[in-house]
Design a protein around this motif. Structure first.
Motif, PDB file in Angstrom:
ATOM      1  N   GLY A 134       0.827  -1.196   0.000  1.00 23.26           N
ATOM      2  CA  GLY A 134       0.000   0.000   0.000  1.00 23.26           C
ATOM      3  C   GLY A 134       0.867   1.255   0.000  1.00 23.26           C
ATOM      4  N   ASP A 135       0.219   2.387   0.095  1.00 26.57           N
ATOM      5  CA  ASP A 135       0.931   3.655   0.083  1.00 26.57           C
ATOM      6  C   ASP A 135       1.369   4.017   1.488  1.00 26.57           C
ATOM      7  N   TYR A 136       2.509   4.701   1.560  1.00 25.41           N
ATOM      8  CA  TYR A 136       3.001   5.177   2.839  1.00 25.41           C
ATOM      9  C   TYR A 136       2.310   6.485   3.162  1.00 25.41           C
TER      10      TYR A 136
END
Length: 84
Positions: free
Chosen positions: A75-77
Motif C-alpha cells: 500500500g501507500d506510505y
C-alpha cells in the motif's frame, strides 16, 4: 553311555560358566554404552534449553536478491505526526 555323561559334565562345569562369564561381560558393556549415550543426550538437551529472554529463529526467509518475484505492494506510505 560314558560319553554322554562326560559331555553332560563338560557342559555343566565348563560351557555354562563360560557362557555366564561372557554374557555378564556383554551386559556390562551394553549398560555402559547406554549410560554414556544417555549422558550425551542430557548434555545436548541442556545445551538446547532456552534461556530466558533469548530468541531462537527457526526459519529465515530467502533474501530478495535470491528470489525473482516482485515483493508484494503493501500500500501507500502515509506520513503522520505524533500528537502529544
Amino acid at each position: 553311555m560314558l560319553k554322554i555323561i562326560a559331555i553332560i559334565l563338560v557342559m555343566v562345569y565348563v560351557v555354562m560358566p563360560l557362557l555366564r562369564f561372557l554374557l555378564k561381560g556383554f551386559v556390562i558393556t551394553q549398560a555402559h554404552k547406554m549410560m554414556s549415550e544417555q549422558e550425551i543426550r542430557a548434555k545436548q538437551n541442556a545445551a538446547r534449553a532456552r534461556k530466558e529472554g533469548s530468541i531462537d529463529v527457526d526459519f529465515v526467509p530467502p533474501s530478495a536478491s535470491k528470489t525473482k518475484t516482485k515483493p508484494a505492494d503493501d500500500g501507500d506510505y502515509v506520513p503522520y505526526e505524533e500528537i502529544k
